[in-house]
Design an enzyme around this catalytic site. Structure first.
Site, PDB file in Angstrom:
ATOM      1  N   LYS A   1      42.646  38.374  49.319  1.00  0.00           N
ATOM      2  CA  LYS A   1      43.125  37.175  50.007  1.00  0.00           C
ATOM      3  C   LYS A   1      43.374  37.439  51.491  1.00  0.00           C
ATOM      4  CE  LYS A   1      42.958  34.474  46.461  1.00  0.00           C
ATOM      5  NZ  LYS A   1      41.998  33.351  46.420  1.00  0.00           N
TER       6      LYS A   1
ATOM      7  N   TYR B   1      44.234  41.798  44.492  1.00  0.00           N
ATOM      8  CA  TYR B   1      44.295  40.368  44.799  1.00  0.00           C
ATOM      9  C   TYR B   1      44.766  40.146  46.234  1.00  0.00           C
ATOM     10  CZ  TYR B   1      45.420  35.404  44.106  1.00  0.00           C
ATOM     11  OH  TYR B   1      45.488  34.027  44.201  1.00  0.00           O
TER      12      TYR B   1
END
Length: 248
Positions: free
Chosen positions: A160, A156
């Site tokens: 990002k 994740y």
């Protein structure tokens, strides 16, 4: 007159959560709204009804944001239906958390594809539209963990962080065409996911935030309105943290 009067916004993954809050806020500021989600189910239909209450055009499109061809097809359909696209919000995202030692290739690929590749897909599809219009605003929904990292979220966090690099590069490439690209990096945002955490975990998390509260989807939506509007006409290639000074 609203800050987004006359603009058409495309928001991915907007049937619920932060994406829905952005869609509603955009409509309240005068924008027509096109949004995508994997399926147009009852939650998506409810979002449509709420946006219609503002008196603006809205349409939901079933599309897998991680699929290159589907993303291009849906952008073409939106241009046919709405005539233009002024704002793109890359909000589609998932989590599949786990420590690196236990993370599977499938967990890594799924998060990178849905979070990062989807942003590439939609930017790639929307850039020619915005270039013809000689202007547009692209907003990537990043995260504070894309800047600081987070144990158990290497996939994740990487996705990002990649969205930040993508936005900064697009800002430099497309600036001469009047196209801006920025990121929003939310911190601890109150959502269905965070509400499911034990009370003790949420309370301890809030203690690490100088403003002493979690953010709301509406807090993030307010930043998106700024970046989508002409108020930010000289803001490009930036990351705006919406985190209560949690990660400043």
């Amino acid at each position: 007159m609203g800050l987004l009067e006359g603009k058409v916004a495309l928001i991915t993954g907007a049937a619920r959560g932060i994406g829905k809050a952005i869609a509603l806020k955009f409509a309240s500021e005068g924008a027509d709204v096109a949004f995508t989600d994997l399926v147009i189910n009852e939650a998506a239909e409810e979002t449509i009804r709420e946006i219609e209450a503002f008196g603006h055009k809205v349409k939901g499109y079933a599309s897998n944001a991680a699929d290159f061809e589907q993303s291009h097809d849906v952008v073409s359909q939106i241009v046919a239906d709405f005539g233009r696209i002024d704002i793109l919000v890359n909000n589609a995202g998932i989590t599949k958390d786990g420590l690196m030692l236990r993370m599977t290739e499938a967990q890594w690929d799924a998060v990178i594809n849905v979070n990062l590749k989807s942003a590439f897909n939609f930017i790639h599809a929307v850039i020619p539209v915005m270039a013809r219009q000689r202007g547009g605003s692209i907003i990537n929904m990043s995260s504070v963990v894309g800047v600081s990292g987070n144990p158990g979220q290497c996939n994740y966090s990487a996705s990002k962080a990649g969205m930040i690099g993508l936005a900064k590069s697009i800002a430099k490439e497309m600036g001469p065409r009047g196209i801006r690209a920025n990121c929003i990096a939310p911190g601890f945002i109150i959502s269905d996911m965070t509400k499911a955490l034990p009370d003790e975990v949420r309370e301890n998390w809030v203690k690490t935030i100088p403003l002493r509260r979690g953010g709301t989807p509406e807090d993030v939506a307010n930043v998106a309105v700024f970046l989508g509007s002409d108020l930010s006409s000289y803001v490009s290639g930036q990351v705006i943290h919406c985190c209560g000074a949690m990660n400043c």
